[in-house]
Design a protein around this motif. Sequence first.
Motif, PDB file in Angstrom:
ATOM      1  N   GLY A  96     101.493  67.785  47.239  1.00  0.00           N
ATOM      2  CA  GLY A  96     101.760  66.495  46.679  1.00  0.00           C
ATOM      3  C   GLY A  96     100.762  65.627  46.905  1.00  0.00           C
ATOM      4  N   ASP A  97      99.917  65.833  48.103  1.00  0.00           N
ATOM      5  CA  ASP A  97      98.982  64.776  48.566  1.00  0.00           C
ATOM      6  C   ASP A  97      97.891  64.855  47.461  1.00  0.00           C
ATOM      7  N   ARG A  98      97.065  63.805  47.258  1.00  0.00           N
ATOM      8  CA  ARG A  98      95.850  63.937  46.430  1.00  0.00           C
ATOM      9  C   ARG A  98      94.788  64.699  46.994  1.00  0.00           C
ATOM     10  N   LEU A  99      94.085  65.549  46.088  1.00  0.00           N
ATOM     11  CA  LEU A  99      92.801  66.068  46.586  1.00  0.00           C
ATOM     12  C   LEU A  99      91.655  65.494  46.217  1.00  0.00           C
ATOM     13  N   GLU A 100      91.326  64.497  47.085  1.00  0.00           N
ATOM     14  CA  GLU A 100      90.220  63.700  46.588  1.00  0.00           C
ATOM     15  C   GLU A 100      88.792  64.094  47.068  1.00  0.00           C
ATOM     16  N   GLY A 101      88.754  65.111  48.058  1.00  0.00           N
ATOM     17  CA  GLY A 101      87.759  65.676  48.587  1.00  0.00           C
ATOM     18  C   GLY A 101      87.407  66.876  47.827  1.00  0.00           C
ATOM     19  N   HIS A 102      87.335  68.164  48.459  1.00  0.00           N
ATOM     20  CA  HIS A 102      87.787  69.452  47.859  1.00  0.00           C
ATOM     21  C   HIS A 102      88.254  70.447  48.842  1.00  0.00           C
ATOM     22  N   ILE A 103      88.878  71.614  48.487  1.00  0.00           N
ATOM     23  CA  ILE A 103      89.420  72.533  49.355  1.00  0.00           C
ATOM     24  C   ILE A 103      88.563  72.988  50.461  1.00  0.00           C
ATOM     25  N   VAL A 104      89.128  72.590  51.490  1.00  0.00           N
ATOM     26  CA  VAL A 104      88.355  73.165  52.952  1.00  0.00           C
ATOM     27  C   VAL A 104      89.509  73.950  53.512  1.00  0.00           C
ATOM     28  N   THR A 105      89.169  74.941  54.123  1.00  0.00           N
ATOM     29  CA  THR A 105      90.006  75.944  54.571  1.00  0.00           C
ATOM     30  C   THR A 105      90.231  75.648  56.319  1.00  0.00           C
ATOM     31  N   GLY A 106      89.090  75.110  56.842  1.00  0.00           N
ATOM     32  CA  GLY A 106      88.983  74.914  58.065  1.00  0.00           C
ATOM     33  C   GLY A 106      88.431  76.139  59.027  1.00  0.00           C
ATOM     34  N   HIS A 107      87.800  77.166  58.229  1.00  0.00           N
ATOM     35  CA  HIS A 107      87.145  78.386  58.926  1.00  0.00           C
ATOM     36  C   HIS A 107      85.750  78.253  58.699  1.00  0.00           C
ATOM     37  N   VAL A 108      84.974  77.969  59.656  1.00  0.00           N
ATOM     38  CA  VAL A 108      83.550  77.601  59.713  1.00  0.00           C
ATOM     39  C   VAL A 108      82.829  78.870  59.514  1.00  0.00           C
ATOM     40  N   ASP A 109      81.960  78.879  58.731  1.00  0.00           N
ATOM     41  CA  ASP A 109      81.124  80.044  58.136  1.00  0.00           C
ATOM     42  C   ASP A 109      79.665  80.061  59.163  1.00  0.00           C
ATOM     43  N   GLN A 110      79.283  79.127  59.445  1.00  0.00           N
ATOM     44  CA  GLN A 110      78.068  79.123  60.454  1.00  0.00           C
ATOM     45  C   GLN A 110      77.928  77.747  60.737  1.00  0.00           C
ATOM     46  N   THR A 111      77.149  77.862  62.119  1.00  0.00           N
ATOM     47  CA  THR A 111      76.568  76.537  62.654  1.00  0.00           C
ATOM     48  C   THR A 111      75.250  76.446  62.233  1.00  0.00           C
ATOM     49  N   THR A 112      74.527  75.211  61.763  1.00  0.00           N
ATOM     50  CA  THR A 112      73.272  75.104  61.120  1.00  0.00           C
ATOM     51  C   THR A 112      72.791  73.654  61.856  1.00  0.00           C
ATOM     52  N   PRO A 113      71.543  73.818  62.066  1.00  0.00           N
ATOM     53  CA  PRO A 113      70.920  72.285  62.453  1.00  0.00           C
ATOM     54  C   PRO A 113      70.430  71.329  61.373  1.00  0.00           C
ATOM     55  N   VAL A 114      70.454  70.175  61.953  1.00  0.00           N
ATOM     56  CA  VAL A 114      69.676  69.178  61.376  1.00  0.00           C
ATOM     57  C   VAL A 114      68.331  69.090  61.239  1.00  0.00           C
ATOM     58  N   ILE A 115      67.621  69.267  60.121  1.00  0.00           N
ATOM     59  CA  ILE A 115      66.325  69.404  60.130  1.00  0.00           C
ATOM     60  C   ILE A 115      65.331  68.282  59.725  1.00  0.00           C
ATOM     61  N   LYS A 116      65.993  67.013  59.176  1.00  0.00           N
ATOM     62  CA  LYS A 116      65.646  65.969  58.675  1.00  0.00           C
ATOM     63  C   LYS A 116      66.651  64.981  58.544  1.00  0.00           C
ATOM     64  N   ARG A 117      66.012  63.788  58.994  1.00  0.00           N
ATOM     65  CA  ARG A 117      67.117  62.400  58.835  1.00  0.00           C
ATOM     66  C   ARG A 117      66.532  61.347  58.616  1.00  0.00           C
ATOM     67  N   GLU A 118      66.925  60.393  57.334  1.00  0.00           N
ATOM     68  CA  GLU A 118      66.217  59.569  56.753  1.00  0.00           C
ATOM     69  C   GLU A 118      67.261  58.462  56.495  1.00  0.00           C
ATOM     70  N   VAL A 119      67.122  57.196  56.456  1.00  0.00           N
ATOM     71  CA  VAL A 119      67.638  56.187  56.247  1.00  0.00           C
ATOM     72  C   VAL A 119      67.123  55.413  55.071  1.00  0.00           C
ATOM     73  N   ASN A 120      68.093  55.515  54.185  1.00  0.00           N
ATOM     74  CA  ASN A 120      67.711  54.928  52.696  1.00  0.00           C
ATOM     75  C   ASN A 120      68.599  53.686  52.307  1.00  0.00           C
ATOM     76  N   GLU A 121      67.986  52.442  52.742  1.00  0.00           N
ATOM     77  CA  GLU A 121      68.893  51.325  52.595  1.00  0.00           C
ATOM     78  C   GLU A 121      69.998  51.367  53.514  1.00  0.00           C
ATOM     79  N   ASN A 122      71.392  51.276  52.915  1.00  0.00           N
ATOM     80  CA  ASN A 122      72.368  51.465  53.802  1.00  0.00           C
ATOM     81  C   ASN A 122      73.052  53.025  53.878  1.00  0.00           C
ATOM     82  N   ALA A 123      72.248  54.014  53.415  1.00  0.00           N
ATOM     83  CA  ALA A 123      72.853  55.301  53.374  1.00  0.00           C
ATOM     84  C   ALA A 123      71.922  56.223  54.256  1.00  0.00           C
TER      85      ALA A 123
END
Length: 202
Positions: free
Chosen positions: A91-118
């Motif tokens: 009965g909960d709203r599904l406002e994101g997407h279906i997430v199982t909680g079973h992680v596939d991989q770890t992966t690194p951040v390769i770039k970070r940029e600030v664009n205005e407030n995002a």
Amino acid sequence: MFSGLVNGTGKLTQIEQTDHTIRLTIDLDPALQEGMEVGASLAVNGTCLTVETEQPGRLTVTLMPQTYNLTTFKDLPVGALVNLERSLKIGDRLEGHIVTGHVDQTTPVIKREVNENAIELTFKLPDELRGQVISQGSVAINGVSLTVMKQADDWFSVGLIPHTQTVTNLYQLRVGDLVNLETDVLGKYVAAQLGGISNGRS
């Protein structure tokens, strides 16, 4: 089952390791604990775990060594913030997407940029998961449901709006940091039908 809409963050205050299990103690705002009774499923940084003990403002969860070693938990220090999400109820709203909680991989951040407030984050796309990440599709990063902005053969990017920066730990990410990545489960089924997938993660 989760939606990727994180309820808030907690602080990792203790890590206890034995031969066969790893116990994590997490301190959190008691207001976040509704529905987190002993035995409840809880996504911690996108990994589905079971609440083992619970008291106001504190709970513990237990991981098997395989889960610990195949996720970012092995690299997290005491004091780290972790994303928390209670499991969905019928009965909960599904406002994101279906997430199982079973992680596939770890992966690194390769770039970070600030664009205005995002904040725009770019991640390496593991070879095993190509075909499961597409532009405008969904991914879970440390358990947070996000829309893929751009995607190429070996990378993809997402954007963090101010609300996401406020309620999750993703605002802390810097180049080189590892995250837990779970691709869209619907995409997995499509990929399996078109030729099979095998990534060995859990």
